[in-house]
Design an enzyme around this catalytic site. Structure first.
Site, mmCIF file in Angstrom:
data_model
loop_
_atom_site.group_PDB
_atom_site.id
_atom_site.type_symbol
_atom_site.label_atom_id
_atom_site.label_comp_id
_atom_site.label_asym_id
_atom_site.label_seq_id
_atom_site.Cartn_x
_atom_site.Cartn_y
_atom_site.Cartn_z
ATOM 1 N N CYS A 105 -10.255 7.044 9.792
ATOM 2 C CA CYS A 105 -9.359 6.381 10.443
ATOM 3 C C CYS A 105 -7.832 7.161 10.614
ATOM 4 O O CYS A 105 -6.702 6.540 10.799
ATOM 5 C CB CYS A 105 -8.799 4.885 9.959
ATOM 6 S SG CYS A 105 -10.359 4.049 10.027
ATOM 7 N N HIS A 153 -2.348 6.682 9.239
ATOM 8 C CA HIS A 153 -3.773 6.051 9.464
ATOM 9 C C HIS A 153 -3.505 5.250 11.106
ATOM 10 O O HIS A 153 -2.662 5.026 11.592
ATOM 11 C CB HIS A 153 -3.841 4.820 8.451
ATOM 12 C CG HIS A 153 -4.899 3.952 8.588
ATOM 13 N ND1 HIS A 153 -5.280 3.064 9.264
ATOM 14 C CD2 HIS A 153 -6.142 4.387 7.763
ATOM 15 C CE1 HIS A 153 -6.631 2.657 9.058
ATOM 16 N NE2 HIS A 153 -7.065 3.238 8.060
ATOM 17 N N GLN A 180 -1.603 3.009 0.791
ATOM 18 C CA GLN A 180 -2.444 4.061 -0.101
ATOM 19 C C GLN A 180 -1.500 4.239 -1.605
ATOM 20 O O GLN A 180 -2.073 5.214 -2.300
ATOM 21 C CB GLN A 180 -2.839 5.448 0.521
ATOM 22 C CG GLN A 180 -4.123 5.032 1.558
ATOM 23 C CD GLN A 180 -5.258 4.751 0.964
ATOM 24 O OE1 GLN A 180 -5.484 5.218 -0.221
ATOM 25 N NE2 GLN A 180 -6.279 4.532 1.683
ATOM 26 N N ASP A 208 4.239 2.279 5.295
ATOM 27 C CA ASP A 208 3.019 1.728 4.801
ATOM 28 C C ASP A 208 2.543 2.083 3.369
ATOM 29 O O ASP A 208 2.293 3.211 2.964
ATOM 30 C CB ASP A 208 2.146 2.334 5.991
ATOM 31 C CG ASP A 208 0.503 2.333 5.661
ATOM 32 O OD1 ASP A 208 0.088 1.444 4.636
ATOM 33 O OD2 ASP A 208 -0.324 2.660 6.546
ATOM 34 N N LYS A 237 -7.032 -2.808 -1.751
ATOM 35 C CA LYS A 237 -6.936 -1.374 -2.220
ATOM 36 C C LYS A 237 -6.283 -1.511 -3.484
ATOM 37 O O LYS A 237 -5.990 -0.315 -4.099
ATOM 38 C CB LYS A 237 -6.199 -0.626 -1.118
ATOM 39 C CG LYS A 237 -6.800 -0.475 0.097
ATOM 40 C CD LYS A 237 -6.241 0.715 1.148
ATOM 41 C CE LYS A 237 -6.854 0.413 2.606
ATOM 42 N NZ LYS A 237 -7.961 1.388 2.814
HETATM 43 N N1 PMP Z 1 -2.635 2.418 6.286
HETATM 44 C C1 PMP Z 1 -3.156 3.263 5.600
HETATM 45 C C2 PMP Z 1 -2.569 4.573 5.119
HETATM 46 C C3 PMP Z 1 -4.779 3.027 5.068
HETATM 47 O O1 PMP Z 1 -5.278 3.887 3.976
HETATM 48 C C4 PMP Z 1 -5.091 1.899 5.454
HETATM 49 C C5 PMP Z 1 -6.688 1.459 5.195
HETATM 50 N N2 PMP Z 1 -7.591 2.696 5.084
HETATM 51 C C6 PMP Z 1 -4.635 1.189 6.409
HETATM 52 C C7 PMP Z 1 -3.436 1.311 6.597
HETATM 53 C C8 PMP Z 1 -5.230 -0.308 7.057
HETATM 54 O O2 PMP Z 1 -5.524 -0.954 6.030
HETATM 55 P P1 PMP Z 1 -6.374 -2.536 6.106
HETATM 56 O O3 PMP Z 1 -7.656 -1.692 6.774
HETATM 57 O O4 PMP Z 1 -6.635 -2.900 4.687
HETATM 58 O O5 PMP Z 1 -5.696 -3.392 6.850
#
Ligand code: PMP
Length: 402
Positions: free
Chosen positions: A365, A124, A204, A201, A227
């Site tokens: 993203c 991401h 997900q 990370d 999430k």
């Molecule tokens: N890493 C991953 C794998 C994600 O899916 C996301 C959110 N789409 C993020 C980081 C960022 O998370 P946040 O926007 O809640 O900070």
């Protein structure tokens, strides 16, 4: 735990009874954010009705209640991810802030010119941009572990990229754009064998797979509350105690200090050191309630249910002519990503929305991985414990009409 039943779970989430444009809501945008069970909504109300205060335990009764609730939530997080100590749990705004904290605090003091930072092609943007900027600022090199055409990490190439200059590896446990479950345990062990620190990370993975930071052995594990059925604006940075202890403060101000004069400042130990200012107290408490909610079903039952939904969705989508699924990893969690011949993903998303179905269409993203697999954007239905095969069928009916 309660015997898992998605239809029973649905009743715990008031918003799932919502109608959009006269149609029942079919929520398949869980990778972007999940809905909140009544238990979380009620916990937030209870906090504001009975406990609200800043957290300075000794001052008065409500301060003690708020402090107990906040520290209780820290313990719930510790338990949920199987960390050894509450001192290893730092409350932050979310995954993005957690990664920036590590990049800024640990990165700026431990990474120098010629060092290497290794991430994967699946990441991401939140797990790319902070490292890109750190590399630019320090003269370090950003290296990318490649994936094959199915969207799986090529582990032999990853092994070759690890070397004496590798100071840090940062990888996702589940890829948000295509759902790849990475061999994170193996990759962490390999990175440690090369002498690197590792961040995983968990944004997900945390709602889909059992999180166990002791077994995973990563130096840091990060996720966002929203999430995993918790509120927005709260997230978690887990760090091994001795690793957090080698990190200077990120933000500074109240709460993170032990003593201040104009000549000298003494700091609080971790985790307070990284919680400058008034934190998101109520939402931390809400996150604790969310984790307790998920735990009552048991992660294993939830994983199995979601796996069946994803299999069903992939199989049915593949049978629709003109549909192409993006990525076909060995193991998948949470999402299925697809495109359709001759149709813009944006238009597919709008057409689905007209049928009451919420999915994300766009680059999620995670532009590098989509481009690697030959597309700029995709449509991404994503699943949570309260989804059912009826949701999958509704999606497929709508896609077939197109
Ligand atoms: N890493 C991953 C794998 C994600 O899916 C996301 C959110 N789409 C993020 C980081 C960022 O998370 P946040 O926007 O809640 O900070």
């Amino acid at each position: 735990p309660r015997d898992f039943n998605a239809n029973l779970a649905r009743r715990d989430f008031p918003i799932l009874a919502e109608r959009v444009d006269g149609k029942p809501l079919v929520w398949l945008d869980n990778a972007a954010t999940t809905h909140k069970p009544r238990a979380v909504i009620d916990r937030l109300s209870y906090f504001y009705e009975h406990e609200n205060s800043n957290i300075h335990r000794a001052a008065h009764t409500l301060a003690a209640r708020a402090s107990d609730a906040y520290e209780g939530a820290r313990e719930q997080v510790r338990h949920f991810i199987n960390a050894g100590s509450v001192d290893e749990i730092v409350f932050v705004r979310g995954t993005t802030e957690a990664i920036n904290l590590v990049a800024d605090s640990w990165g700026r003091t431990h990474i120098g010119a010629g060092d290497e930072i290794l991430i994967t092609h699946l990441e991401h943007h939140a797990n790319i941009v902070p490292w890109f900027r750190l590399a630019k600022a320090t003269g370090a090199k950003l290296k990318i572990a490649p994936v094959d055409d199915k969207g799986d990490i090529i582990i032999e190439d990853y092994a070759l990229l690890l070397g004496p200059r590798t100071k840090l590896v940062s990888l996702t446990q589940v890829a948000n754009a295509i759902g790849t479950v990475t061999p994170a345990h193996l990759m962490v062990a390999m990175a440690h064998a090369a002498g690197a620190r590792v961040l995983v990370d968990g944004a997900q993975s945390v709602s889909h797979l059992r999180s166990d930071v002791l077994a995973l052995d990563a130096d840091w594990f990060v996720f966002s509350g929203h999430k995993v059925f918790g509120p927005t604006g709260i997230g978690v940075l887990y760090g091994k105690k001795h690793v957090l202890d080698e990190m200077p403060p990120y933000q500074s101000g109240g709460n993170m200090i032990a003593d201040v004069t104009f000549e000298e400042i003494r700091y609080q130990p971790v985790p307070s050191l990284f919680e400058a200012g008034t934190g998101n107290i109520a939402d931390a408490v809400g996150l604790g309630a969310a984790l307790a909610y998920l735990e009552q079903w048991g992660l294993e039952a939830v994983t199995a249910h979601e796996h069946a939904l994803i299999e069903d969705c992939s199989r049915q989508l593949s049978a629709v002519s003109g549909v192409r699924i993006i990525g076909n990893p060995r193991e998948r969690a949470g999402v299925v990503s697809f495109v359709m011949d001759g149709m813009k993903t944006e238009d597919i998303g709008k057409a689905l929305s007209n049928d009451g179905i919420a999915v994300r269409s766009g680059h999620h993203c995670a532009q590098p991985i989509l481009r690697r697999l030959g597309v700029e954007t995709s449509v991404r239905p994503s699943f949570a414990l309260y989804n059912t095969h009826a949701d999958v069928d509704a999606l497929i009916r709508s896609v077939r009409k197109l």
